[in-house]
Design a protein around this motif. Structure first.
Motif, PDB file in Angstrom:
ATOM      1  N   MET A  77     -38.252  57.017 -29.591  1.00 47.72           N
ATOM      2  CA  MET A  77     -38.331  56.480 -28.247  1.00 47.72           C
ATOM      3  C   MET A  77     -39.797  56.205 -27.918  1.00 47.72           C
ATOM      4  SD  MET A  77     -37.387  58.354 -24.600  1.00 47.72           S
ATOM      5  CE  MET A  77     -35.645  58.357 -24.858  1.00 47.72           C
ATOM      6  N   LYS A  78     -40.091  54.985 -27.508  1.00 43.06           N
ATOM      7  CA  LYS A  78     -41.453  54.615 -27.107  1.00 43.06           C
ATOM      8  C   LYS A  78     -41.758  55.291 -25.780  1.00 43.06           C
ATOM      9  CE  LYS A  78     -44.806  51.097 -27.041  1.00 43.06           C
ATOM     10  NZ  LYS A  78     -45.933  51.952 -26.956  1.00 43.06           N
ATOM     11  N   THR A  79     -42.953  55.851 -25.679  1.00 39.08           N
ATOM     12  CA  THR A  79     -43.330  56.560 -24.454  1.00 39.08           C
ATOM     13  C   THR A  79     -44.623  55.995 -23.883  1.00 39.08           C
ATOM     14  OG1 THR A  79     -44.808  58.216 -25.406  1.00 39.08           O
ATOM     15  CG2 THR A  79     -42.445  58.674 -25.529  1.00 39.08           C
ATOM     16  N   PRO A  80     -44.842  56.218 -22.590  1.00 38.36           N
ATOM     17  CA  PRO A  80     -46.112  55.824 -21.989  1.00 38.36           C
ATOM     18  C   PRO A  80     -47.177  56.915 -22.122  1.00 38.36           C
ATOM     19  CG  PRO A  80     -44.648  56.591 -20.277  1.00 38.36           C
ATOM     20  CD  PRO A  80     -43.870  56.645 -21.584  1.00 38.36           C
ATOM     21  N   ILE A  81     -46.917  57.919 -22.946  1.00 36.95           N
ATOM     22  CA  ILE A  81     -47.851  59.039 -23.087  1.00 36.95           C
ATOM     23  C   ILE A  81     -49.110  58.572 -23.805  1.00 36.95           C
ATOM     24  CG2 ILE A  81     -48.193  61.332 -24.092  1.00 36.95           C
ATOM     25  CD1 ILE A  81     -45.129  61.717 -23.827  1.00 36.95           C
ATOM     26  N   THR A  82     -50.263  58.744 -23.137  1.00 29.82           N
ATOM     27  CA  THR A  82     -51.536  58.351 -23.743  1.00 29.82           C
ATOM     28  C   THR A  82     -52.398  59.554 -24.110  1.00 29.82           C
ATOM     29  OG1 THR A  82     -52.591  58.153 -21.570  1.00 29.82           O
ATOM     30  CG2 THR A  82     -51.593  56.154 -22.513  1.00 29.82           C
ATOM     31  N   ASP A  83     -52.091  60.714 -23.559  1.00 30.70           N
ATOM     32  CA  ASP A  83     -52.838  61.940 -23.851  1.00 30.70           C
ATOM     33  C   ASP A  83     -52.189  62.623 -25.052  1.00 30.70           C
ATOM     34  OD1 ASP A  83     -54.104  64.397 -23.941  1.00 30.70           O
ATOM     35  OD2 ASP A  83     -53.645  64.951 -21.872  1.00 30.70           O
ATOM     36  N   SER A  84     -52.880  62.640 -26.184  1.00 30.60           N
ATOM     37  CA  SER A  84     -52.305  63.186 -27.420  1.00 30.60           C
ATOM     38  C   SER A  84     -51.963  64.670 -27.307  1.00 30.60           C
ATOM     39  CB  SER A  84     -53.252  62.949 -28.593  1.00 30.60           C
ATOM     40  OG  SER A  84     -54.472  63.629 -28.391  1.00 30.60           O
ATOM     41  N   THR A  85     -52.597  65.397 -26.381  1.00 36.77           N
ATOM     42  CA  THR A  85     -52.250  66.816 -26.226  1.00 36.77           C
ATOM     43  C   THR A  85     -50.851  67.003 -25.635  1.00 36.77           C
ATOM     44  OG1 THR A  85     -53.279  66.988 -24.030  1.00 36.77           O
ATOM     45  CG2 THR A  85     -54.676  67.496 -25.934  1.00 36.77           C
ATOM     46  N   LEU A  86     -50.293  65.932 -25.062  1.00 38.42           N
ATOM     47  CA  LEU A  86     -48.938  66.019 -24.508  1.00 38.42           C
ATOM     48  C   LEU A  86     -47.856  65.763 -25.549  1.00 38.42           C
ATOM     49  CD1 LEU A  86     -49.347  64.168 -21.081  1.00 38.42           C
ATOM     50  CD2 LEU A  86     -49.389  66.633 -21.527  1.00 38.42           C
ATOM     51  N   LEU A  87     -48.215  65.199 -26.680  1.00 42.40           N
ATOM     52  CA  LEU A  87     -47.194  64.838 -27.678  1.00 42.40           C
ATOM     53  C   LEU A  87     -46.423  66.043 -28.218  1.00 42.40           C
ATOM     54  CD1 LEU A  87     -49.074  61.931 -29.474  1.00 42.40           C
ATOM     55  CD2 LEU A  87     -47.208  61.788 -27.794  1.00 42.40           C
ATOM     56  N   PRO A  88     -47.085  67.187 -28.551  1.00 41.28           N
ATOM     57  CA  PRO A  88     -46.297  68.344 -28.986  1.00 41.28           C
ATOM     58  C   PRO A  88     -45.371  68.863 -27.872  1.00 41.28           C
ATOM     59  CG  PRO A  88     -48.626  68.663 -29.508  1.00 41.28           C
ATOM     60  CD  PRO A  88     -48.520  67.428 -28.666  1.00 41.28           C
ATOM     61  N   ILE A  89     -45.802  68.741 -26.632  1.00 39.27           N
ATOM     62  CA  ILE A  89     -44.958  69.164 -25.507  1.00 39.27           C
ATOM     63  C   ILE A  89     -43.768  68.221 -25.381  1.00 39.27           C
ATOM     64  CG2 ILE A  89     -44.898  69.464 -22.996  1.00 39.27           C
ATOM     65  CD1 ILE A  89     -47.923  70.205 -23.226  1.00 39.27           C
ATOM     66  N   TRP A  90     -44.008  66.929 -25.547  1.00 41.44           N
ATOM     67  CA  TRP A  90     -42.935  65.940 -25.511  1.00 41.44           C
ATOM     68  C   TRP A  90     -41.908  66.243 -26.595  1.00 41.44           C
ATOM     69  CZ3 TRP A  90     -39.729  63.023 -23.364  1.00 41.44           C
ATOM     70  CH2 TRP A  90     -39.125  61.920 -23.970  1.00 41.44           C
ATOM     71  N   ASP A  91     -42.380  66.620 -27.791  1.00 35.53           N
ATOM     72  CA  ASP A  91     -41.454  66.980 -28.870  1.00 35.53           C
ATOM     73  C   ASP A  91     -40.604  68.188 -28.480  1.00 35.53           C
ATOM     74  OD1 ASP A  91     -42.399  64.899 -30.441  1.00 35.53           O
ATOM     75  OD2 ASP A  91     -43.801  66.172 -31.568  1.00 35.53           O
ATOM     76  N   LYS A  92     -41.235  69.194 -27.867  1.00 31.12           N
ATOM     77  CA  LYS A  92     -40.490  70.383 -27.424  1.00 31.12           C
ATOM     78  C   LYS A  92     -39.447  70.012 -26.371  1.00 31.12           C
ATOM     79  CE  LYS A  92     -43.660  74.296 -27.989  1.00 31.12           C
ATOM     80  NZ  LYS A  92     -44.388  75.338 -27.253  1.00 31.12           N
ATOM     81  N   VAL A  93     -39.848  69.196 -25.417  1.00 30.60           N
ATOM     82  CA  VAL A  93     -38.927  68.810 -24.343  1.00 30.60           C
ATOM     83  C   VAL A  93     -37.736  68.048 -24.926  1.00 30.60           C
ATOM     84  CG1 VAL A  93     -38.682  67.354 -22.275  1.00 30.60           C
ATOM     85  CG2 VAL A  93     -40.669  68.863 -22.519  1.00 30.60           C
ATOM     86  N   GLN A  94     -37.993  67.122 -25.838  1.00 31.18           N
ATOM     87  CA  GLN A  94     -36.903  66.375 -26.467  1.00 31.18           C
ATOM     88  C   GLN A  94     -35.974  67.297 -27.254  1.00 31.18           C
ATOM     89  OE1 GLN A  94     -39.377  63.322 -28.504  1.00 31.18           O
ATOM     90  NE2 GLN A  94     -37.768  61.953 -27.758  1.00 31.18           N
TER      91      GLN A  94
END
Length: 134
Positions: A1-18
């Motif tokens: 899923m394409k995301t508007p996340i630009t802060d790379s520190t949020l990517l591991p959190i995004w993975d956890k949330v998914q």
């Protein structure tokens, strides 16, 4: 899923949330410190939608700040005044005016104010009674 996340520190959190994994304290700190508001909103909306779908609920409420005079001096509140001549105390009539100015029906009234030792005790139950009547 394409995301508007630009802060790379949020990517591991995004993975956890998914993956529906629990966030830890470090994740909370990263969320708090992130400047990526669209990314934060995207993650939050995803979590909300998974939990509640498209149903959204809210309560029509207001805060009545009956006084800004406070003797405590804590750092929690940014508007408190120490000296009575610098602050205010609402009359009960003014409190009711505030409520009556609210557009629509209210479900809740939050009574918020400083720790003002100059206000007599009977001010409070009388204020609550008048709010309930209004």
């Amino acid at each position: 899923m394409k995301t508007p996340i630009t802060d790379s520190t949020l990517l591991p959190i995004w993975d956890k949330v998914q993956s529906n994994k629990r966030l830890d304290i470090q994740d909370g700190v990263a969320l708090f410190q992130s400047p990526d508001l669209p990314g934060l909103g995207f993650i939050a909306d995803y979590a909300r939608a998974r939990k509640a779908g498209d149903d959204v609920y809210w309560v029509r409420n207001m805060h009545i700040n009956y006084t800004d005079i406070c003797a405590k001096g804590c750092t929690f509140c940014a508007f408190a005044r120490v000296l009575p001549e610098d602050g205010y105390v609402y009359t009960h009539e003014r409190v009711i005016e505030e409520i009556n100015e609210y557009p629509g029906d209210l479900a809740e009234v939050h009574i918020v104010g400083g720790c003002n030792g100059k206000i007599p005790w009977d001010y409070y139950p009388e204020m609550i009674q008048k709010i309930k009547s209004a």
